[in-house]
Design a protein around this motif. Structure first.
Motif, PDB file in Angstrom:
ATOM      1  N   TYR A  49      11.591  -9.549  12.376  1.00  0.00           N
ATOM      2  CA  TYR A  49      10.374  -8.742  12.229  1.00  0.00           C
ATOM      3  C   TYR A  49       9.259  -9.673  11.758  1.00  0.00           C
ATOM      4  CZ  TYR A  49       7.582  -4.692  10.602  1.00  0.00           C
ATOM      5  OH  TYR A  49       6.615  -3.741  10.404  1.00  0.00           O
ATOM      6  N   LEU A  50       8.421 -10.068  12.699  1.00  0.00           N
ATOM      7  CA  LEU A  50       7.393 -11.060  12.406  1.00  0.00           C
ATOM      8  C   LEU A  50       6.257 -10.478  11.571  1.00  0.00           C
ATOM      9  CD1 LEU A  50       6.530 -13.994  13.071  1.00  0.00           C
ATOM     10  CD2 LEU A  50       5.463 -13.124  15.133  1.00  0.00           C
ATOM     11  N   GLY A  51       5.929  -9.219  11.789  1.00  0.00           N
ATOM     12  CA  GLY A  51       4.865  -8.618  10.987  1.00  0.00           C
ATOM     13  C   GLY A  51       4.257  -7.400  11.658  1.00  0.00           C
ATOM     14  N   TYR A  52       3.254  -6.853  11.003  1.00  0.00           N
ATOM     15  CA  TYR A  52       2.594  -5.667  11.551  1.00  0.00           C
ATOM     16  C   TYR A  52       1.090  -5.829  11.438  1.00  0.00           C
ATOM     17  CZ  TYR A  52       2.436  -4.463   6.606  1.00  0.00           C
ATOM     18  OH  TYR A  52       2.230  -4.487   5.256  1.00  0.00           O
ATOM     19  N   LEU A  84       9.357   0.742  10.502  1.00  0.00           N
ATOM     20  CA  LEU A  84       9.909   0.806  11.865  1.00  0.00           C
ATOM     21  C   LEU A  84      10.367  -0.574  12.349  1.00  0.00           C
ATOM     22  CD1 LEU A  84      10.432   2.409  14.510  1.00  0.00           C
ATOM     23  CD2 LEU A  84       8.080   1.866  15.177  1.00  0.00           C
ATOM     24  N   GLY A  85       9.629  -1.611  11.976  1.00  0.00           N
ATOM     25  CA  GLY A  85       9.982  -2.965  12.402  1.00  0.00           C
ATOM     26  C   GLY A  85      11.367  -3.369  11.915  1.00  0.00           C
ATOM     27  N   PHE A  86      11.677  -3.013  10.665  1.00  0.00           N
ATOM     28  CA  PHE A  86      13.009  -3.336  10.125  1.00  0.00           C
ATOM     29  C   PHE A  86      14.082  -2.562  10.879  1.00  0.00           C
ATOM     30  CE2 PHE A  86      10.260  -4.145   6.381  1.00  0.00           C
ATOM     31  CZ  PHE A  86      10.562  -5.488   6.212  1.00  0.00           C
ATOM     32  N   SER A  87      13.763  -1.285  11.162  1.00  0.00           N
ATOM     33  CA  SER A  87      14.745  -0.459  11.869  1.00  0.00           C
ATOM     34  C   SER A  87      14.995  -0.990  13.275  1.00  0.00           C
ATOM     35  CB  SER A  87      14.258   0.989  11.948  1.00  0.00           C
ATOM     36  OG  SER A  87      14.399   1.617  10.699  1.00  0.00           O
ATOM     37  N   ILE A  88      13.921  -1.401  13.948  1.00  0.00           N
ATOM     38  CA  ILE A  88      14.084  -1.916  15.311  1.00  0.00           C
ATOM     39  C   ILE A  88      14.893  -3.210  15.286  1.00  0.00           C
ATOM     40  CG2 ILE A  88      12.797  -2.974  17.233  1.00  0.00           C
ATOM     41  CD1 ILE A  88      10.814  -0.703  16.998  1.00  0.00           C
ATOM     42  N   SER A  89      14.642  -4.025  14.293  1.00  0.00           N
ATOM     43  CA  SER A  89      15.396  -5.258  14.154  1.00  0.00           C
ATOM     44  C   SER A  89      16.891  -4.952  13.961  1.00  0.00           C
ATOM     45  CB  SER A  89      14.806  -6.021  12.968  1.00  0.00           C
ATOM     46  OG  SER A  89      15.579  -7.087  12.605  1.00  0.00           O
ATOM     47  N   GLU A  90      17.179  -3.943  13.147  1.00  0.00           N
ATOM     48  CA  GLU A  90      18.566  -3.510  12.906  1.00  0.00           C
ATOM     49  C   GLU A  90      19.210  -2.993  14.204  1.00  0.00           C
ATOM     50  OE1 GLU A  90      21.057  -2.814  10.610  1.00  0.00           O
ATOM     51  OE2 GLU A  90      21.978  -1.253  11.857  1.00  0.00           O
TER      52      GLU A  90
END
Lengths: 309, 206
Positions: free
Chosen positions: A262-265, A244-250
Motif C-alpha cells: 500500500y503505497l499511499g492515498y 481500504l488500501g490495507f484491505s486490498i493489500s490483504e
C-alpha cells in the motif's frame, strides 16, 4: 552540460494503471513526474493512452504535432524525436494525441520495440501512464515495469476493474516467464476469466503447471513471489477509504498470492480541479494543498524504494 | 494440523512469532476486509465464501489471542512442514471445499474402501451418497458442468488434456470429501485403460 547518469543499466520504469477510466491515473502520473523531477531526477513521462490522451494537459503542455502515435504506427522509429519539454526542469514528455480513431493500440511487435526504446532513453526514470481497460499493451507495460502501481478509487467499479487488471497482469507475467509451450498454453487458457477449468487464481493454476513440469512450477512460484505491485487509493474522503488500501493489500495476498504494498492515498481535494484549470500540476502550483502533501509523500516513498532496488 | 490446510497464523496473515498486538491488528483488519459490506472483496468472493473465511478468522483469533490455547496450538504446529502451494495463498476454493462435504452433515467416508475403482460411476456413487449435486460442485469448484458430467459418464474423449482432468478429479474429490490422491490414481488409470481398449479407440476415431 550532461548530467551524471544515475542508472547505467538504463532508466527505471514506473507504470500507472487501474483498469478503469477516470480513477486519476493521469493526474497522479503527471504530479508524481513533477515531484520526482523536482527532487533532481531526470524524468520522462510517456502518455501511452492513445485513445484518451491528456497527460500533456495535466502537465500544462499544448498538443504536439509529433506524438507516440507516430512511433506506434511505425512512421517514427526514435522516441527521442518525440520528446517535448515542459515548464519543469528535468521533466520531458512524450505525448499522445487525442481523438485519432485510426491510432489503434500497438501490436505485439511494436509494443516490444517501444519497451526496448524506453530502455534506451537518456534519463533516470520513465513514467508510463497507461490507458483504461485490460488491452494487452496496458497489461504489458504494467507487467514489465520496475514499479507497477494500481490506482483505485474507493468504489466497487474501480475495485472490480483493478482486480481484473491485476489478474490479467499476473497471468501475462506467467505466460512470459514459462518456457514450455504446453505450460504457456495452459496459462493462456486460464487467462480467460470465464474459463470452465476451475481456475480463478494463480493458486488454482499452480497445481496444473506442477503436473506438467515441476521445474516450471518452481519458476511460477518465483514469478509470483517477485511481483510486488503497489496500490494507491485516490480521492479518499473517509478513514474507511484510507483503510481500504490495507484491505486490498490483504486480499491480494490471500486471493492472488501476490504481495501488493500500500503505497499511499490521495485526498479528494477541490484544489485539484483549480490547478487543472490553471494548467499547472498541483504539486507545483499549490504545494501546500492536502493533495500535494499526499502526492509528495508517495513520491518520496517511491524514490526510496527505487534507490534500494 | 491437516496437511494442505492453513495454520491459524496463515489465516490471520501473521508470522508464528507475532505479538499480541500484531494478532489483534491483523484480526481487526481481516474482520473489516472480509465483512459482508467490504469494498475490498468486491467481485472476488461470494457471501458463502466470506462467511467461511470469517469463521476461520474468528477461530484463529480465538486460539491465538489466548496465551494458553496458543501455546498448546504452537506445540502441535511445530515441525509441520509448510505446504508447497504458491506463498501459502489461502484460496477461497480450497478452504471452502471440505465445507461442502460437511454441509450434508456426513464427513465419514461411506465405505470408500469398497468403492474402488474410482471411475466415473464410482465418483457418482460417492457423490450421491453424500447428497451433493453436480451443480453444487460446479458452483464451488468453478469447473464447467459439462466437464463434470463427462467425468461421471466416463466420456473420456470429450474431456480436455489430462493435466486438466487431474485438476477436475482433484477438485471433485476435495469437494465431496473423498481421498484425492487415490481418486486421481484410479481415474487416470481408467482413462489410460480406455485409451488402450481397441473397441473404444475405434469408436473415438469415427
Amino acid at each position: 552540460m550532461k548530467e551524471r547518469r544515475r542508472y547505467p543499466r538504463g532508466p527505471r520504469t514506473i507504470a500507472l494503471a487501474g483498469g478503469k477510466g477516470g480513477v486519476g491515473k493521469t493526474f497522479i502520473s503527471a504530479n508524481l513526474a513533477v515531484a520526482i523531477a523536482e527532487a533532481g531526477f531526470r524524468v520522462i513521462a510517456i502518455d501511452t493512452d492513445l485513445e484518451g490522451a491528456n497527460l500533456h494537459t495535466w502537465l500544462g503542455v499544448r498538443e504536439s504535432s509529433n506524438t507516440l502515435a507516430d512511433f506506434v504506427s511505425g512512421r517514427e522509429d526514435s522516441l527521442e524525436s518525440l520528446l517535448v519539454g515542459t515548464d519543469f526542469e528535468n521533466l520531458r514528455l512524450i505525448p499522445a494525441t487525442q481523438g485519432h480513431l485510426t491510432h489503434a493500440q500497438p501490436g505485439s511487435e511494436r509494443r516490444q520495440k517501444l519497451l526496448k526504446a524506453v530502455q534506451n532513453l537518456d534519463c533516470d526514470l520513465v513514467i508510463l501512464d497507461c490507458g483504461a481497460g485490460t488491452h494487452a499493451s496496458n497489461v504489458d507495460y504494467f507487467s514489465v515495469s520496475d514499479v507497477a502501481i494500481l490506482i483505485i478509487r474507493p468504489e466497487p467499479t474501480s475495485v472490480e476493474n483493478a482486480y481484473n487488471f491485476l489478474r490479467s497482469a499476473i497471468f501475462r507475467k506467467m505466460e512470459l516467464a514459462m518456457l514450455k509451450p504446453e505450460v504457456q498454453a495452459c496459462v493462456r487458457e486460464a487467462m480467460d476469466q470465464r474459463n470452465d477449468l476451475g481456475v480463478r487464481t494463480p493458486a488454482n493454476l499452480h497445481p496444473l503447471v506442477r503436473s506438467i513440469d515441476p521445474q516450471e512450477a518452481r519458476r511460477f512460484n518465483k514469478v509470483l513471489r517477485d511481483f510486488s505491485p503497489q496500490i494507491i487509493i485516490n480521492e479518499v474522503l473517509t478513514a474507511e477509504d484510507v483503510r481500504l488500501g490495507f484491505s486490498i493489500s490483504e486480499v491480494c495476498k490471500r486471493f492472488f498470492g501476490v504481495d501488493a504494498d500500500y503505497l499511499g492515498y490521495i485526498s479528494n481535494d477541490e484544489k485539484i480541479r483549480q490547478a487543472l484549470r490553471k494548467g499547472a500540476p498541483i504539486v507545483a502550483s499549490m504545494p501546500e494543498a492536502d493533495a500535494s502533501i499526499y502526492l509528495n509523500r508517495v513520491a518520496r516513498k517511491l524514490l526510496k524504494q527505487i534507490e534500494w532496488r | 494440523m491437516i496437511p494442505g490446510t492453513s495454520s491459524h497464523y496463515e489465516i490471520l496473515g501473521v508470522s508464528p512469532d507475532a505479538t499480541d498486538e500484531d494478532i489483534s491488528r491483523a484480526y481487526h483488519l481481516a474482520l473489516e476486509t472480509y465483512s459482508e459490506s467490504s469494498l475490498a472483496v468486491y467481485s472476488l468472493y461470494d457471501d458463502d465464501e466470506l462467511l467461511t473465511l470469517r469463521n476461520k478468522i474468528e477461530e484463529a483469533y480465538r486460539v491465538l489471542s489466548s496465551h494458553q490455547e496458543r501455546s498448546t496450538y504452537d506445540s502441535q504446529y511445530e515441525g509441520v512442514s509448510q505446504d508447497e502451494s504458491p506463498l501459502n495463498a489461502v484460496t477461497a476454493i480450497e478452504k471452502l471445499q471440505p465445507e461442502v462435504a460437511r454441509e450434508t452433515g456426513e464427513l465419514t467416508p461411506l465405505g470408500v474402501e469398497d468403492e474402488l475403482p474410482f471411475n466415473g460411476a464410482g465418483l457418482r456413487r460417492a457423490r450421491l451418497e453424500r447428497g451433493i449435486t453436480l451443480n453444487r460442485i460446479s458452483e464451488v469448484t468453478r469447473i464447467g458442468l459439462t466437464h463434470l458430467e463427462n467425468l461421471e459418464e466416463d466420456n473420456h474423449e470429450a474431456l480436455p488434456a489430462s493435466v486438466y482432468v487431474r485438476g477436475f478429479v482433484a477438485g471433485y474429490a476435495r469437494c465431496i470429501g473423498i481421498p484425492q490422491e487415490r481418486v486421481i490414481t484410479d481415474y487416470m488409470a481408467a482413462i489410460r485403460k480406455s485409451q488402450l481398449d481397441p473397441i473404444k479407440r475405434k469408436r473415438s476415431k469415427q
